[in-house]
Design a protein around this motif. Sequence first.
Motif, short mmCIF file in Angstrom:
data_model
loop_
_atom_site.label_atom_id
_atom_site.label_comp_id
_atom_site.label_asym_id
_atom_site.label_seq_id
_atom_site.Cartn_x
_atom_site.Cartn_y
_atom_site.Cartn_z
N LEU A 15 44.25 13.45 -14.99
CA LEU A 15 43.39 14.63 -15.10
C LEU A 15 42.31 14.60 -14.03
CD1 LEU A 15 42.86 14.79 -18.97
CD2 LEU A 15 44.47 16.11 -17.59
N HIS A 16 41.98 15.75 -13.51
CA HIS A 16 40.87 15.86 -12.58
C HIS A 16 39.61 16.21 -13.38
CE1 HIS A 16 41.47 20.20 -12.83
NE2 HIS A 16 42.74 19.99 -12.52
N PRO A 17 38.43 16.10 -12.79
CA PRO A 17 37.18 16.31 -13.53
C PRO A 17 36.99 17.73 -14.09
CG PRO A 17 36.74 15.23 -11.44
CD PRO A 17 38.19 15.60 -11.45
N LEU A 18 37.72 18.70 -13.59
CA LEU A 18 37.57 20.07 -14.06
C LEU A 18 38.74 20.53 -14.92
CD1 LEU A 18 36.22 21.66 -10.75
CD2 LEU A 18 34.92 20.96 -12.75
N SER A 19 39.45 19.59 -15.52
CA SER A 19 40.61 19.95 -16.34
C SER A 19 40.16 20.41 -17.72
CB SER A 19 41.55 18.76 -16.46
OG SER A 19 40.89 17.69 -17.09
N SER A 33 52.00 32.00 -23.39
CA SER A 33 50.99 33.05 -23.30
C SER A 33 49.94 32.63 -22.26
CB SER A 33 50.35 33.32 -24.66
OG SER A 33 49.65 32.19 -25.11
N PHE A 34 48.98 33.49 -21.97
CA PHE A 34 48.12 33.31 -20.80
C PHE A 34 47.36 31.99 -20.79
CE2 PHE A 34 44.03 33.79 -18.63
CZ PHE A 34 44.49 34.03 -17.34
N TYR A 35 46.52 31.73 -21.78
CA TYR A 35 45.66 30.54 -21.72
C TYR A 35 46.43 29.23 -21.75
CZ TYR A 35 41.33 33.16 -21.81
OH TYR A 35 40.29 33.98 -21.48
N PRO A 36 47.36 29.01 -22.69
CA PRO A 36 48.07 27.72 -22.65
C PRO A 36 48.85 27.50 -21.35
CG PRO A 36 48.36 28.77 -24.77
CD PRO A 36 47.68 29.78 -23.89
N ALA A 37 49.52 28.53 -20.85
CA ALA A 37 50.29 28.37 -19.62
C ALA A 37 49.38 28.14 -18.41
CB ALA A 37 51.17 29.60 -19.39
N THR A 38 48.25 28.84 -18.35
CA THR A 38 47.33 28.70 -17.24
C THR A 38 46.67 27.33 -17.24
OG1 THR A 38 46.93 31.07 -17.31
CG2 THR A 38 45.35 29.74 -16.09
N ILE A 39 46.34 26.81 -18.41
CA ILE A 39 45.73 25.48 -18.50
C ILE A 39 46.69 24.42 -17.99
CG2 ILE A 39 44.95 23.72 -20.15
CD1 ILE A 39 43.60 26.00 -21.70
N ILE A 40 47.96 24.55 -18.32
CA ILE A 40 48.95 23.58 -17.84
C ILE A 40 49.03 23.62 -16.32
CG2 ILE A 40 51.43 23.08 -17.78
CD1 ILE A 40 51.49 24.01 -20.75
N LEU A 41 49.05 24.82 -15.74
CA LEU A 41 49.10 24.94 -14.28
C LEU A 41 47.82 24.41 -13.63
CD1 LEU A 41 50.74 28.45 -13.90
CD2 LEU A 41 51.76 26.23 -13.39
N TRP A 42 46.66 24.75 -14.21
CA TRP A 42 45.37 24.31 -13.65
C TRP A 42 45.26 22.79 -13.68
CZ3 TRP A 42 41.51 26.11 -10.84
CH2 TRP A 42 40.30 25.42 -10.84
N SER A 44 47.59 20.69 -13.56
CA SER A 44 48.55 20.05 -12.67
C SER A 44 48.14 20.10 -11.20
CB SER A 44 49.93 20.68 -12.84
OG SER A 44 49.93 22.01 -12.37
N LEU A 45 47.10 20.85 -10.88
CA LEU A 45 46.63 20.92 -9.50
C LEU A 45 45.94 19.62 -9.10
CD1 LEU A 45 45.06 24.49 -9.35
CD2 LEU A 45 47.16 23.72 -8.24
N PRO A 46 46.05 19.23 -7.84
CA PRO A 46 45.34 18.04 -7.36
C PRO A 46 43.82 18.26 -7.36
CG PRO A 46 47.07 18.68 -5.82
CD PRO A 46 46.96 19.77 -6.83
N ARG A 61 43.59 25.61 0.73
CA ARG A 61 44.24 24.42 0.18
C ARG A 61 45.43 24.79 -0.69
NH1 ARG A 61 38.87 20.75 -1.27
NH2 ARG A 61 38.05 20.79 0.85
N MET A 62 45.34 25.92 -1.38
CA MET A 62 46.47 26.36 -2.21
C MET A 62 47.66 26.76 -1.35
SD MET A 62 46.15 26.06 -5.45
CE MET A 62 47.43 27.15 -6.01
N THR A 63 47.41 27.36 -0.20
CA THR A 63 48.52 27.76 0.66
C THR A 63 49.22 26.55 1.28
OG1 THR A 63 47.05 28.06 2.55
CG2 THR A 63 47.54 30.00 1.25
N LYS A 64 48.50 25.44 1.42
CA LYS A 64 49.08 24.22 1.97
C LYS A 64 49.77 23.36 0.91
CE LYS A 64 45.71 23.96 5.67
NZ LYS A 64 44.58 23.23 6.21
N LEU A 65 49.57 23.71 -0.36
CA LEU A 65 50.15 22.94 -1.46
C LEU A 65 51.66 23.08 -1.46
CD1 LEU A 65 49.61 21.30 -4.10
CD2 LEU A 65 49.58 23.50 -5.28
N ASP A 66 52.34 21.96 -1.67
CA ASP A 66 53.80 21.97 -1.79
C ASP A 66 54.15 22.44 -3.20
OD1 ASP A 66 56.50 21.56 -1.49
OD2 ASP A 66 56.37 19.41 -1.78
N HIS A 67 54.81 23.57 -3.33
CA HIS A 67 55.10 24.17 -4.62
C HIS A 67 56.45 23.76 -5.18
CE1 HIS A 67 51.57 26.73 -4.61
NE2 HIS A 67 51.82 27.00 -3.34
N SER A 68 57.04 22.73 -4.69
CA SER A 68 58.35 22.30 -5.19
C SER A 68 58.17 21.30 -6.33
CB SER A 68 59.17 21.68 -4.07
OG SER A 68 58.49 20.57 -3.53
#
Length: 69
Positions: A15-19, A33-42, A44-46, A61-68
């Motif tokens: 987890l990062h400090p803003l998770s 639904s919106f909040y549970p799915a968005t929290i999972i994506l958030w 998972s970000l570095p 930084r998001m455009t340079k992220l590898d989305h695979s």
Amino acid sequence: MPPYVTSPTRFTRHLHPLSFRLIPTPSNYYTFSFYPATIILWNSLPANIVQAPTLDQFRQRMTKLDHSF
């Protein structure tokens, strides 16, 4: 933010400090639904992306992220 979106009580190395704490969902209907799915994506970000000081740097930084995943 809704009151059920909170910070985790324990931080792990994944987890990062803003998770956020995952919201327990009883079915897939709520899981995607919106909040549970968005929290999972958030969560998972570095950390270097999440802690970008400006919105423009966050976008760069998001455009340079590898989305695979």
